[in-house]
Design a protein around this motif. Sequence first.
Motif, PDB file in Angstrom:
ATOM      1  N   ASN A  61       0.826  -1.215   0.000  1.00 20.85           N
ATOM      2  CA  ASN A  61       0.000   0.000   0.000  1.00 20.85           C
ATOM      3  C   ASN A  61       0.857   1.260   0.000  1.00 20.85           C
ATOM      4  OD1 ASN A  61      -2.226  -1.605  -0.020  1.00 20.85           O
ATOM      5  ND2 ASN A  61      -2.958  -1.054   2.009  1.00 20.85           N
ATOM      6  N   GLY A  62       1.949   1.202  -0.755  1.00 20.46           N
ATOM      7  CA  GLY A  62       2.819   2.369  -0.905  1.00 20.46           C
ATOM      8  C   GLY A  62       3.805   2.584   0.217  1.00 20.46           C
ATOM      9  N   GLN A  63       3.830   1.715   1.225  1.00 21.29           N
ATOM     10  CA  GLN A  63       4.755   1.869   2.341  1.00 21.29           C
ATOM     11  C   GLN A  63       5.887   0.848   2.237  1.00 21.29           C
ATOM     12  OE1 GLN A  63       3.577   3.194   6.201  1.00 21.29           O
ATOM     13  NE2 GLN A  63       1.436   2.806   5.777  1.00 21.29           N
ATOM     14  N   ASP A  64       7.105   1.335   2.316  1.00 20.32           N
ATOM     15  CA  ASP A  64       8.283   0.473   2.289  1.00 20.32           C
ATOM     16  C   ASP A  64       8.435  -0.174   3.660  1.00 20.32           C
ATOM     17  OD1 ASP A  64      10.805  -0.685   2.200  1.00 20.32           O
ATOM     18  OD2 ASP A  64      11.659   0.929   0.993  1.00 20.32           O
ATOM     19  N   LEU A  65       8.278  -1.498   3.729  1.00 17.25           N
ATOM     20  CA  LEU A  65       8.298  -2.170   5.023  1.00 17.25           C
ATOM     21  C   LEU A  65       9.640  -2.031   5.724  1.00 17.25           C
ATOM     22  CD1 LEU A  65       6.270  -5.456   4.375  1.00 17.25           C
ATOM     23  CD2 LEU A  65       5.470  -3.177   5.011  1.00 17.25           C
ATOM     24  N   ASP A  66      10.712  -1.863   4.967  1.00 18.17           N
ATOM     25  CA  ASP A  66      12.039  -1.713   5.570  1.00 18.17           C
ATOM     26  C   ASP A  66      12.143  -0.458   6.426  1.00 18.17           C
ATOM     27  OD1 ASP A  66      13.951  -3.671   5.457  1.00 18.17           O
ATOM     28  OD2 ASP A  66      14.586  -3.196   3.416  1.00 18.17           O
ATOM     29  N   THR A  67      11.337   0.542   6.123  1.00 18.38           N
ATOM     30  CA  THR A  67      11.435   1.811   6.836  1.00 18.38           C
ATOM     31  C   THR A  67      10.553   1.847   8.085  1.00 18.38           C
ATOM     32  OG1 THR A  67       9.632   2.887   5.624  1.00 18.38           O
ATOM     33  CG2 THR A  67      11.830   2.955   4.626  1.00 18.38           C
ATOM     34  N   LEU A  68       9.753   0.789   8.311  1.00 23.86           N
ATOM     35  CA  LEU A  68       8.801   0.776   9.422  1.00 23.86           C
ATOM     36  C   LEU A  68       9.359   0.034  10.623  1.00 23.86           C
ATOM     37  CD1 LEU A  68       5.473  -0.054   7.528  1.00 23.86           C
ATOM     38  CD2 LEU A  68       6.418   2.194   8.076  1.00 23.86           C
ATOM     39  N   SER A  69       9.008   0.501  11.812  1.00 20.58           N
ATOM     40  CA  SER A  69       9.346  -0.225  13.034  1.00 20.58           C
ATOM     41  C   SER A  69       8.509  -1.497  13.122  1.00 20.58           C
ATOM     42  CB  SER A  69       9.071   0.649  14.257  1.00 20.58           C
ATOM     43  OG  SER A  69       7.673   0.886  14.383  1.00 20.58           O
ATOM     44  N   ALA A  74       3.294  -4.177  12.414  1.00 19.00           N
ATOM     45  CA  ALA A  74       2.189  -4.929  13.013  1.00 19.00           C
ATOM     46  C   ALA A  74       0.869  -4.199  12.797  1.00 19.00           C
ATOM     47  CB  ALA A  74       2.455  -5.151  14.496  1.00 19.00           C
ATOM     48  N   LEU A  75       0.870  -2.879  12.944  1.00 17.94           N
ATOM     49  CA  LEU A  75      -0.354  -2.107  12.746  1.00 17.94           C
ATOM     50  C   LEU A  75      -0.792  -2.147  11.284  1.00 17.94           C
ATOM     51  CD1 LEU A  75      -2.453  -0.327  14.100  1.00 17.94           C
ATOM     52  CD2 LEU A  75      -0.983   1.653  13.649  1.00 17.94           C
ATOM     53  N   LEU A  76       0.168  -2.090  10.359  1.00 19.44           N
ATOM     54  CA  LEU A  76      -0.150  -2.174   8.930  1.00 19.44           C
ATOM     55  C   LEU A  76      -0.786  -3.529   8.608  1.00 19.44           C
ATOM     56  CD1 LEU A  76       0.199  -0.632   6.192  1.00 19.44           C
ATOM     57  CD2 LEU A  76       2.296  -1.954   5.881  1.00 19.44           C
ATOM     58  N   ARG A  77      -0.197  -4.601   9.153  1.00 20.79           N
ATOM     59  CA  ARG A  77      -0.772  -5.939   8.944  1.00 20.79           C
ATOM     60  C   ARG A  77      -2.183  -6.030   9.528  1.00 20.79           C
ATOM     61  NH1 ARG A  77       4.495  -7.668  10.255  1.00 20.79           N
ATOM     62  NH2 ARG A  77       3.917  -7.929  12.449  1.00 20.79           N
ATOM     63  N   ARG A  78      -2.340  -5.494  10.717  1.00 17.25           N
ATOM     64  CA  ARG A  78      -3.626  -5.592  11.416  1.00 17.25           C
ATOM     65  C   ARG A  78      -4.742  -4.946  10.597  1.00 17.25           C
ATOM     66  NH1 ARG A  78      -3.284  -3.418  17.380  1.00 17.25           N
ATOM     67  NH2 ARG A  78      -1.641  -5.003  17.385  1.00 17.25           N
ATOM     68  N   ARG A  79      -4.402  -3.847   9.925  1.00 14.12           N
ATOM     69  CA  ARG A  79      -5.412  -3.111   9.171  1.00 14.12           C
ATOM     70  C   ARG A  79      -5.615  -3.640   7.756  1.00 14.12           C
ATOM     71  NH1 ARG A  79      -3.257   2.928  10.886  1.00 14.12           N
ATOM     72  NH2 ARG A  79      -4.382   3.099  12.868  1.00 14.12           N
ATOM     73  N   HIS A  80      -4.545  -4.114   7.125  1.00 15.80           N
ATOM     74  CA  HIS A  80      -4.594  -4.317   5.679  1.00 15.80           C
ATOM     75  C   HIS A  80      -4.321  -5.738   5.206  1.00 15.80           C
ATOM     76  CE1 HIS A  80      -4.992  -0.019   5.140  1.00 15.80           C
ATOM     77  NE2 HIS A  80      -3.893   0.195   5.818  1.00 15.80           N
ATOM     78  N   SER A 154      -6.991  -5.413   2.418  1.00 13.32           N
ATOM     79  CA  SER A 154      -6.756  -5.236   0.983  1.00 13.32           C
ATOM     80  C   SER A 154      -5.922  -6.367   0.410  1.00 13.32           C
ATOM     81  CB  SER A 154      -6.054  -3.894   0.732  1.00 13.32           C
ATOM     82  OG  SER A 154      -4.857  -3.803   1.490  1.00 13.32           O
ATOM     83  N   LEU A 155      -5.218  -7.124   1.268  1.00 12.67           N
ATOM     84  CA  LEU A 155      -4.353  -8.219   0.813  1.00 12.67           C
ATOM     85  C   LEU A 155      -4.592  -9.447   1.668  1.00 12.67           C
ATOM     86  CD1 LEU A 155      -1.934  -9.322  -0.884  1.00 12.67           C
ATOM     87  CD2 LEU A 155      -0.438  -8.416   0.912  1.00 12.67           C
ATOM     88  N   LEU A 156      -4.837 -10.580   1.015  1.00 15.12           N
ATOM     89  CA  LEU A 156      -4.946 -11.855   1.709  1.00 15.12           C
ATOM     90  C   LEU A 156      -3.754 -12.720   1.323  1.00 15.12           C
ATOM     91  CD1 LEU A 156      -7.050 -13.537   3.500  1.00 15.12           C
ATOM     92  CD2 LEU A 156      -7.399 -14.805   1.389  1.00 15.12           C
ATOM     93  N   LEU A 157      -3.084 -13.289   2.319  1.00 12.06           N
ATOM     94  CA  LEU A 157      -1.968 -14.200   2.104  1.00 12.06           C
ATOM     95  C   LEU A 157      -2.399 -15.586   2.566  1.00 12.06           C
ATOM     96  CD1 LEU A 157       0.911 -11.926   3.462  1.00 12.06           C
ATOM     97  CD2 LEU A 157       0.206 -12.248   1.077  1.00 12.06           C
ATOM     98  N   ALA A 158      -2.319 -16.573   1.686  1.00 15.17           N
ATOM     99  CA  ALA A 158      -2.797 -17.917   1.992  1.00 15.17           C
ATOM    100  C   ALA A 158      -1.667 -18.912   1.770  1.00 15.17           C
ATOM    101  CB  ALA A 158      -3.993 -18.264   1.113  1.00 15.17           C
ATOM    102  N   ASP A 159      -1.308 -19.630   2.831  1.00 15.68           N
ATOM    103  CA  ASP A 159      -0.178 -20.568   2.797  1.00 15.68           C
ATOM    104  C   ASP A 159      -0.707 -22.002   2.850  1.00 15.68           C
ATOM    105  OD1 ASP A 159       2.227 -21.843   2.934  1.00 15.68           O
ATOM    106  OD2 ASP A 159       2.923 -20.862   4.764  1.00 15.68           O
TER     107      ASP A 159
END
Length: 214
Positions: A61-69, A74-80, A154-159
């Motif tokens: 969603n336009g956010q570089d995960l490397d730059t996030l704490s 965790a908050l990004l995952r929780r929402r999206h 917005s994204l589903l990951l299925a393993d």
Amino acid sequence: MLQVRHLAKRYLNTPVFSNVSLDVAPGEFVAIVGESGVGKSTLLNCMAGLDSWDEGSVQLNGQDLDTLSDDARALLRRRHVGFVFQAFHVLPHLDVAQNVALPLLLLNQPDDARVKAMLDAVGLNGLGARLPQQLSGGQLQRVAIARALVHRPSLLLADEPTGNLDPATAALVMDALIAQTREQGASMVLVTHSEAAAARADRRLHLSASGISA
């Protein structure tokens, strides 16, 4: 909405995969196949920022995960992001409705009506008060699908979501998974050994140690 660029992962000095680049468009269903041990599940975890990588970048969603704490990831995952795993990962001491409600509770957005609607949508109407041990494997996987989608990610990951199921039940679970992601307009990345499941994707990619290809 998901961009992976030149991603590489190593364990100590052993490469897992390298030079993995792909885009997943909004609403797209992408299946990733490959030999056992090539790092498909690890790649999925990297896409969600659950695992680290040694080279490259992941943008969600336009956010570089490397730059996030860690907390921001965790908050990004929780929402999206929603997750569906082969082993279901439902909590045995909670009933079906309580398991499905967990993502909404974590967001401080309890909504019993939405939980009931999701259970109805995946064919579990009337089973909200049952405990997980009272359900079949196919029903448990549909609980996991409802839980993964109840907060409208917005994204589903299925393993390997059908890996523990017989072919007929696996087909029903894939029907529910695809129907609900389509209805919500969510993107889906599916890691699987099942050719039947992969064949239903908009796009099928093959992961190897040297990268990813169509």
